[in-house]
Enzyme design. Structure first.
Site, PDB file in Angstrom:
ATOM      1  N   THR A 218       0.686  -1.068  -0.208  1.00 16.88           N
ATOM      2  CA  THR A 218       0.199  -0.165  -0.351  1.00 16.88           C
ATOM      3  C   THR A 218       1.579   1.322   0.199  1.00 16.88           C
ATOM      4  O   THR A 218       1.551   1.592   0.916  1.00 16.88           O
ATOM      5  CB  THR A 218      -0.943   0.093   1.178  1.00 16.88           C
ATOM      6  OG1 THR A 218      -1.731  -1.243   0.981  1.00 16.88           O
ATOM      7  CG2 THR A 218      -1.513   1.411   1.358  1.00 16.88           C
TER       8      THR A 218
ATOM      9  N   LYS B 215      -7.697   1.085  -2.504  1.00 16.57           N
ATOM     10  CA  LYS B 215      -6.743  -0.099  -1.903  1.00 16.57           C
ATOM     11  C   LYS B 215      -6.476   1.715  -0.592  1.00 16.57           C
ATOM     12  O   LYS B 215      -6.975   1.250   1.001  1.00 16.57           O
ATOM     13  CB  LYS B 215      -5.113  -0.469  -2.066  1.00 16.57           C
ATOM     14  CG  LYS B 215      -4.943  -0.743  -0.586  1.00 16.57           C
ATOM     15  CD  LYS B 215      -5.552  -1.518  -0.243  1.00 16.57           C
ATOM     16  CE  LYS B 215      -4.843  -2.872   1.439  1.00 16.57           C
ATOM     17  NZ  LYS B 215      -4.205  -2.834   1.329  1.00 16.57           N
TER      18      LYS B 215
ATOM     19  N   LYS C  20      -0.196   5.920   8.357  1.00 13.67           N
ATOM     20  CA  LYS C  20       0.024   6.371   7.251  1.00 13.67           C
ATOM     21  C   LYS C  20      -0.531   5.569   6.336  1.00 13.67           C
ATOM     22  O   LYS C  20      -0.667   6.646   4.799  1.00 13.67           O
ATOM     23  CB  LYS C  20       1.262   5.343   6.786  1.00 13.67           C
ATOM     24  CG  LYS C  20       1.986   5.746   5.479  1.00 13.67           C
ATOM     25  CD  LYS C  20       2.249   4.485   4.917  1.00 13.67           C
ATOM     26  CE  LYS C  20       1.135   2.974   4.521  1.00 13.67           C
ATOM     27  NZ  LYS C  20       1.725   1.662   3.739  1.00 13.67           N
TER      28      LYS C  20
END
Length: 308
Positions: free
Chosen positions: A101, A176, A244
């Site tokens: 990711t 995602k 994040k």
């Protein structure tokens, strides 16, 4: 070149919790897998399953397919186009598939670097944790050239229950990131209602048993019940990684002028958990921070249901 049985030769970069679980699925399916990990001991753990271990990413350059599963954008750039990266080698791999990711910007840079070497690039971030991967329940969002996707699809379907092609460029990255933004919001919401019920004197086990069997119950709520009830925070995905991803979602929202007020609040609460020292625990540890803010000290309970 492919193996004598026609199966592509696989390179794998990144043998953390997720990467190791995914590589093991390919090994179990009979693929020849050669692995690199920055901490060599993690790669060597896969040797017991039949993997070969190499010292540098560039040592995988002759593979038909090379997968990467790393923690952040800078890591992806380092193992692909950085010094001794897999794209430094001769010849370059046929297809490079990244399951991490990371940002769309980093993904685009790797795509361009691959194009210059004649390597097709697929962005294929994964939904699921190591347990879901092991059980064949993970899913993949994939973007990149349709031909490369079609060629790689038999391998991708060994890794996941479903691989969905969502575009020709970096579309899978945003898919995602949106997924993980929802993950953060759902987890914080689940922590809030669970603490509310618990502070009113209702056991977390009873509340979650009811929720899991209601129309709001889902595979996700059931999968987090053990953590919320027994306070077992064995990590599947950590607060720093969730933080994040929430920041990536908010950056995309700013660029596309999409207000995401709920996600922004969730991001701050996840940052609070990281600031409180929760770095290595499962992200379900958000329930402890919610309890602390609510003046409640949680104690482990026993589950009252039989849901796995």
């Amino acid at each position: 070149m492919t193996e004598g049985n026609g199966m592509p030769r696989i390179g794998w970069i990144g043998a953390g919790r997720m990467g190791a679980a995914m590589a093991r699925r390919l090994l179990a399916a009979g693929y020849q897998v050669c692995v690199y990990n920055r901490t060599r001991a993690k790669a060597e753990a896969l040797a017991e399953d039949g993997a070969t271990v190499v010292d540098r990413p560039v040592d995988l350059a002759d593979r038909d397919l090379v997968f990467t599963m790393v923690s952040a954008s800078d890591d992806l750039l380092a193992v692909t186009s950085g010094q001794d990266g897999v794209l430094w080698g001769e010849p370059a791999p046929g297809v490079l598939i990244d399951c991490s990711t990371v940002s769309a910007e980093a993904s685009s840079r790797v795509r361009q670097a691959g194009r210059e070497r004649g390597t097709a690039f697929l962005a294929a971030p994964v939904s699921g944790n190591p347990y879901a991967v092991a059980d064949g329940l993970a899913t993949l969002a994939v973007s990149g050239p349709k031909g490369a996707y079609s060629n790689a699809r038999p391998v991708l379907e060994q890794l996941a229950a479903k691989a969905t092609h969502v575009g020709e460029q970096e579309e899978a990255r945003l898919v995602k990131i949106c997924h993980n933004a929802m993950l953060g919001v759902l987890t914080q919401s689940l922590a809030e209602v669970t603490v509310l019920a618990n502070k009113a004197g209702i056991s977390r086990a009873a509340f979650l048993e009811f929720l899991n069997n209601s129309v709001l119950g889902s595979h996700f709520t059931r999968s987090k019940t053990q953590a919320l009830v027994e306070l077992d925070f064995t990590p599947t995905f950590t607060p720093p990684l969730l933080s994040k991803d929430l920041e990536l979602a908010l950056a995309a929202a700013r660029e596309l002028t999409v207000p995401m007020l709920v996600t922004a609040d969730a991001a701050q609460l996840v940052t609070s958990a990281v600031g409180a020292g929760y770095h290595d625990e499962d992200f379900a540890v958000l329930v402890l921070e919610q309890a602390r803010r609510s003046g409640l000290t949680l104690q482990p309970e026993h589950r009252t249901d039989e849901i796995d």
